[in-house]
Design a protein around this motif. Structure first.
Motif: not given
Length: 505
Positions: A186, A284-289, A329, A331-332, A417
């Motif tokens: 981070k 760091a995965i943003d699911p919305d992306r 999605n 990732y989800r 990613y």
């Protein structure tokens, strides 16, 4: 691959896994037998090899042996090797199932002195004591007793003191290292952090007179390949004998090949020492992306079936649909499938070469080890259009923690990613912080060396006889001109030292 104390934090997960497996068994009405799946061409052509594999899976060895004889007489030389391997598979299964009923009861009574026969029968009928009836004779898996105490809270509670806890690695539960990886990633925005340099010695010792004196013994010792952001700066330190033939970087199961002559009455020893720098990983995965991937020719193999161990059976499709539901999605979807496979309790595994379809076995057996879980998750991800692939090697620790084990994990492709790590056997960590809970879906610790970026791939130089491990490569492989040397004919050692933080010792 990991040992888990039945009284520890994994206990609840194990119970949920067993309940889910019982629901699946009732739903599928499978009668307790694994499906037999080979290459689709074999199944459609009526090839007798399919029936032979099915007979072996069901313990009908006499029938299988007769069918192999008939097939060898009727078929061309091109099929002889596959048929003969099924005979070798029966021999290996007999080695794995080396306990009779009296012996397995005796071993349980060593920990449950007042074991009742009705208890044993109930555990046996529930499949908690892994058994294969070979030509009508009940035979029990060599690790069935220790597995029983992992899989059954009732059996675990019946053990007489002192109860020896199962061992586990330091990074199988939430550890300071996980927090450090997240914090540094981070702070820096880097996906590869906290490198550790390790010196590894891998040794193979062939038992005296396993090979006739004067004959050449050939050995393949696993050797890491450079993987961007994960492991690098690989340096061979020494080998015995000298001048190993190291496979090129393109080898997906990379080895160092050595050979020497056997001496009467003496063991034949091979060793390899090397250093490698290993990085912890965190994406760091943003699911919305995350969006569905564009399936390029490079990615297409990683969403495809690869029989016999990655097959999109109808039962797995139904199971996947039940888990994924209406989620779209990627990732989800991956999170749901990861959590479902994570719920399968760990248990010591049969040799992979004895299993006709590993992902299907993990789906049905009610337990699985790391490679079995990984192949099941790869199958489910690919079935949902998410590219997934295999990786494996050896996990270790800081020297003071003193832990090492063979281990399998993998990677999945998430746009935008790219390839990110996954380790479903380490699974979800006990934390309210999503970055820590889902550490192993997008991250890895810095205490593992990868030898394999795929499974069941050819060696360089090629092995002439069947492998002892037909899927993975962690212990090594040995042969001579007279045939393969199986695991009961040699021993292996993995030794490691984590070097000081400057990377040099």
């Amino acid at each position: 691959m990991f040992d888990v104390d039945a009284s520890g934090s994994q206990h609840t997960i194990a119970v949920r896994g067993r309940r889910r497996q019982r629901r699946l068994a009732a739903w599928l009405c499978l009668g307790g037998w694994p499906m037999v799946l080979l290459a689709p061409g074999l199944a459609m052509s009526g090839d007798p090899l399919v029936a032979i594999v099915a007979d072996i899976d069901r313990g009908r060895f006499h029938e299988a042996d007769q069918a192999i004889d008939r097939a060898l007489q009727a078929r061309g030389v091109a099929d002889a090797r596959a048929l003969q391997f099924q005979r070798e598979r029966m021999r290996r299964i007999r080695l794995d199932f080396g306990l009779d009923g009296a012996t397995v009861r005796q071993r349980i009574r060593a920990q449950v002195p007042d074991l009742r026969e009705d208890e044993f029968q109930r555990w046996d009928a529930a499949g908690l004591i892994e058994r294969l009836d070979i030509d009508g004779e009940p035979r029990y898996f060599n690790r069935s007793v220790s597995n029983l105490f992992r899989l059954s809270p009732e059996a675990a509670a019946r053990r007489a003191p002192p109860v020896r806890p199962f061992t586990q690695g330091p990074y199988e539960t939430l550890h300071r290292h996980h927090r450090d990886v997240v914090q540094v990633s981070k702070a820096t925005g880097a996906t590869s952090v906290l490198p550790r340099r390790v010196r590894i010695t891998h040794r193979i010792t062939v038992k005296p007179d396993a090979v006739p004196a004067g004959e050449t013994v050939r050995a393949w010792i696993p050797y890491p390949r450079a993987i961007a952001g994960q492991q690098e700066a690989i340096a061979l330190v020494e080998s015995r004998p000298a001048r190993p033939q190291v496979a090129p970087e393109r080898a997906l199961q990379r080895t160092a090949y050595l050979e020497q002559s056997a001496i009467a009455g003496q063991p034949t020893t091979f060793s390899l020492t090397y250093e490698v720098t290993v990085h912890a990983r965190r994406v760091a995965i943003d699911p919305d992306r995350v969006v569905p991937p564009t399936l390029t020719p490079e990615l297409e193999p990683f969403v495809a079936e690869r029989a016999p161990h990655v097959v999109f059976s109808n039962d797995l499709r139904h199971f996947s649909a039940d888990i994924v539901g209406d989620e779209t999605n990627p990732y989800r979807i991956a999170q749901k499938l990861f959590a479902a496979v994570d719920r399968i309790p760990w248990a010591g595994a049969r040799e992979y070469s004895t299993l006709s379809n590993i992902s299907d076995y993990a789906f049905r057996a009610g337990h699985a080890d790391c490679g079995q879980q990984t192949l099941l998750l790869i199958t489910l991800l690919r079935m949902n259009g998410i590219p997934a692939r295999w990786q494996s090697g050896w996990a270790y620790s800081e020297d003071v923690e003193g832990h090492d084990t063979m281990h399998d994990w993998g990677a999945l492709y998430l746009a935008p990613y790219g390839w990110v790590p996954m380790d479903v056997t380490s699974g979800q960590l006990a934390s309210d912080d999503p970055a820590l809970r889902w550490f192993y879906l997008g991250g890895l610790d810095a205490y593992r060396v990868a030898f394999n970026d795929d499974y069941s791939r050819d060696f360089i130089p090629a092995k002439q006889h069947e492998r002892s491990e037909t899927v993975d490569l962690q212990r090594g492989e040995v042969e001579w001109r007279g045939g393969n040397l199986y695991f009961d004919q040699w021993d292996y050692q993995f030794e490691w030292t984590v070097l000081p933080r400057d990377g040099r010792g």
